[in-house]
Design a protein around this motif. Sequence first.
Motif, PDB file in Angstrom:
ATOM      1  N   TRP A 137       0.817  -1.209   0.000  1.00  0.00           N
ATOM      2  CA  TRP A 137       0.000   0.000   0.000  1.00  0.00           C
ATOM      3  C   TRP A 137       0.850   1.256   0.000  1.00  0.00           C
ATOM      4  O   TRP A 137       0.420   2.290  -0.520  1.00  0.00           O
ATOM      5  CB  TRP A 137      -0.982  -0.013   1.167  1.00  0.00           C
ATOM      6  CG  TRP A 137      -2.028  -1.061   0.984  1.00  0.00           C
ATOM      7  CD1 TRP A 137      -2.294  -2.126   1.792  1.00  0.00           C
ATOM      8  CD2 TRP A 137      -2.928  -1.180  -0.133  1.00  0.00           C
ATOM      9  NE1 TRP A 137      -3.296  -2.887   1.257  1.00  0.00           N
ATOM     10  CE2 TRP A 137      -3.709  -2.342   0.081  1.00  0.00           C
ATOM     11  CE3 TRP A 137      -3.139  -0.430  -1.276  1.00  0.00           C
ATOM     12  CZ2 TRP A 137      -4.677  -2.754  -0.813  1.00  0.00           C
ATOM     13  CZ3 TRP A 137      -4.105  -0.836  -2.172  1.00  0.00           C
ATOM     14  CH2 TRP A 137      -4.860  -1.984  -1.926  1.00  0.00           C
ATOM     15  N   VAL A 138       2.059   1.170   0.546  1.00  0.00           N
ATOM     16  CA  VAL A 138       2.980   2.301   0.428  1.00  0.00           C
ATOM     17  C   VAL A 138       3.334   2.516  -1.039  1.00  0.00           C
ATOM     18  O   VAL A 138       3.326   3.651  -1.544  1.00  0.00           O
ATOM     19  CB  VAL A 138       4.253   2.066   1.262  1.00  0.00           C
ATOM     20  CG1 VAL A 138       5.289   3.150   0.983  1.00  0.00           C
ATOM     21  CG2 VAL A 138       3.923   2.035   2.751  1.00  0.00           C
ATOM     22  N   ALA A 139       3.636   1.420  -1.738  1.00  0.00           N
ATOM     23  CA  ALA A 139       3.977   1.513  -3.163  1.00  0.00           C
ATOM     24  C   ALA A 139       2.777   1.946  -3.991  1.00  0.00           C
ATOM     25  O   ALA A 139       2.913   2.736  -4.932  1.00  0.00           O
ATOM     26  CB  ALA A 139       4.505   0.166  -3.657  1.00  0.00           C
ATOM     27  N   ASP A 140       1.585   1.458  -3.661  1.00  0.00           N
ATOM     28  CA  ASP A 140       0.362   1.863  -4.365  1.00  0.00           C
ATOM     29  C   ASP A 140       0.159   3.374  -4.246  1.00  0.00           C
ATOM     30  O   ASP A 140      -0.137   4.069  -5.230  1.00  0.00           O
ATOM     31  CB  ASP A 140      -0.830   1.111  -3.779  1.00  0.00           C
ATOM     32  CG  ASP A 140      -2.157   1.614  -4.315  1.00  0.00           C
ATOM     33  OD1 ASP A 140      -2.535   1.213  -5.423  1.00  0.00           O
ATOM     34  OD2 ASP A 140      -2.814   2.417  -3.618  1.00  0.00           O
ATOM     35  N   HIS A 141       0.310   3.877  -3.029  1.00  0.00           N
ATOM     36  CA  HIS A 141       0.194   5.321  -2.826  1.00  0.00           C
ATOM     37  C   HIS A 141       1.235   6.060  -3.658  1.00  0.00           C
ATOM     38  O   HIS A 141       0.934   7.100  -4.266  1.00  0.00           O
ATOM     39  CB  HIS A 141       0.372   5.654  -1.340  1.00  0.00           C
ATOM     40  CG  HIS A 141       0.399   7.118  -1.062  1.00  0.00           C
ATOM     41  ND1 HIS A 141       1.563   7.857  -1.087  1.00  0.00           N
ATOM     42  CD2 HIS A 141      -0.601   7.996  -0.770  1.00  0.00           C
ATOM     43  CE1 HIS A 141       1.279   9.121  -0.817  1.00  0.00           C
ATOM     44  NE2 HIS A 141      -0.020   9.225  -0.622  1.00  0.00           N
ATOM     45  N   ASP A 142       2.457   5.531  -3.708  1.00  0.00           N
ATOM     46  CA  ASP A 142       3.538   6.190  -4.438  1.00  0.00           C
ATOM     47  C   ASP A 142       3.226   6.257  -5.934  1.00  0.00           C
ATOM     48  O   ASP A 142       3.489   7.272  -6.592  1.00  0.00           O
ATOM     49  CB  ASP A 142       4.856   5.446  -4.198  1.00  0.00           C
ATOM     50  CG  ASP A 142       6.074   6.287  -4.552  1.00  0.00           C
ATOM     51  OD1 ASP A 142       5.994   7.525  -4.456  1.00  0.00           O
ATOM     52  OD2 ASP A 142       7.112   5.694  -4.913  1.00  0.00           O
ATOM     53  N   VAL A 143       2.651   5.172  -6.481  1.00  0.00           N
ATOM     54  CA  VAL A 143       2.290   5.172  -7.904  1.00  0.00           C
ATOM     55  C   VAL A 143       1.304   6.286  -8.206  1.00  0.00           C
ATOM     56  O   VAL A 143       1.496   7.096  -9.128  1.00  0.00           O
ATOM     57  CB  VAL A 143       1.710   3.805  -8.330  1.00  0.00           C
ATOM     58  CG1 VAL A 143       1.088   3.890  -9.721  1.00  0.00           C
ATOM     59  CG2 VAL A 143       2.790   2.725  -8.312  1.00  0.00           C
ATOM     60  N   HIS A 144       0.222   6.349  -7.437  1.00  0.00           N
ATOM     61  CA  HIS A 144      -0.800   7.364  -7.678  1.00  0.00           C
ATOM     62  C   HIS A 144      -0.255   8.775  -7.451  1.00  0.00           C
ATOM     63  O   HIS A 144      -0.560   9.694  -8.219  1.00  0.00           O
ATOM     64  CB  HIS A 144      -2.012   7.116  -6.780  1.00  0.00           C
ATOM     65  CG  HIS A 144      -2.911   6.033  -7.280  1.00  0.00           C
ATOM     66  ND1 HIS A 144      -4.031   6.287  -8.037  1.00  0.00           N
ATOM     67  CD2 HIS A 144      -2.850   4.685  -7.131  1.00  0.00           C
ATOM     68  CE1 HIS A 144      -4.628   5.134  -8.346  1.00  0.00           C
ATOM     69  NE2 HIS A 144      -3.923   4.153  -7.796  1.00  0.00           N
ATOM     70  N   ASP A 145       0.533   8.947  -6.405  1.00  0.00           N
ATOM     71  CA  ASP A 145       1.043  10.278  -6.104  1.00  0.00           C
ATOM     72  C   ASP A 145       2.004  10.758  -7.190  1.00  0.00           C
ATOM     73  O   ASP A 145       1.920  11.903  -7.642  1.00  0.00           O
ATOM     74  CB  ASP A 145       1.745  10.271  -4.743  1.00  0.00           C
ATOM     75  CG  ASP A 145       2.116  11.671  -4.279  1.00  0.00           C
ATOM     76  OD1 ASP A 145       1.197  12.499  -4.109  1.00  0.00           O
ATOM     77  OD2 ASP A 145       3.323  11.943  -4.094  1.00  0.00           O
TER      78      ASP A 145
END
Length: 279
Positions: A137-145
């Motif tokens: 979920w950290v990586a998911d957030h990073d993709v969107h951000d």
Amino acid sequence: MGNMLLMVRLSLPHGAPSLADAVVDAVRAGITAGELVPDETYSVYQLADLLDVSRSPVREALVRLAEAGLVQINRNRGFRVVIPQARDIEEIIDIRLALEPAAARRAAEQATDGEHAAIRAAFEAMGAAVGDEATFWVADHDVHDRLMRAGGNRRAAAVIDRLRATTALLGSPTTTAGRTLHQICAEHEPIVTAILRRDGAGAERAMRRHLEHTGRLLARTLHRAPLEIAQDTPLETPGRLTGRPGSRSDRGMGQPENPHHHQLGLPADGPRSPLGRHA
């Protein structure tokens, strides 16, 4: 339940721009982890003590969280967690659909090669983390951000971050929306591929499809059954946030009734807004 002693574990994150920002992040993390639950009224005094900060940044943080629709401030008592309902999710997805597909198109057509490389690296980190949900979920957030910022609108990126914070309160989308981490990662692949190919229309279409699918799954889950946050694991290193009836901690703000000081200046029933971070 509101009169029970509830043991919770919260801590201030490092690197926040201000103490109020740090308190906001700490409360969000506590809600997401299920340590702050909707059925309790929490004391502002004890939250300040637990986080080892003064009451001023705590009050500022709670006003911001209330404006985002994540908590409700109760007059002279403290605050309660507000979990988003199906209508909230529908509104959040509507706002994200107005911002993210267009940002994906701009990221494809206008972002620099360096920004594209950062999006690729974030997506690769997401794929590598499918066996570790917290890291995923950290990586998911990073993709969107990174995608939103590559789209050239930092204000929109901040709005999306708050919206995702609200949907994150529903818990892990692998349980609330019925998808595995592999499936969620696979939904992002056509978005990233189109961006890296500088296919603006394809990136916009793939992002829209992903958000619509996420919205349908989350709304369906909330329509089907009330949300419950499970707390099956004993908490370690606890701090007390709620108190016995009539205690200073149970009064929350610890202030006498004052017609000019209601809910830190908020309406009696607290604001509700879809703004507020997942998918």
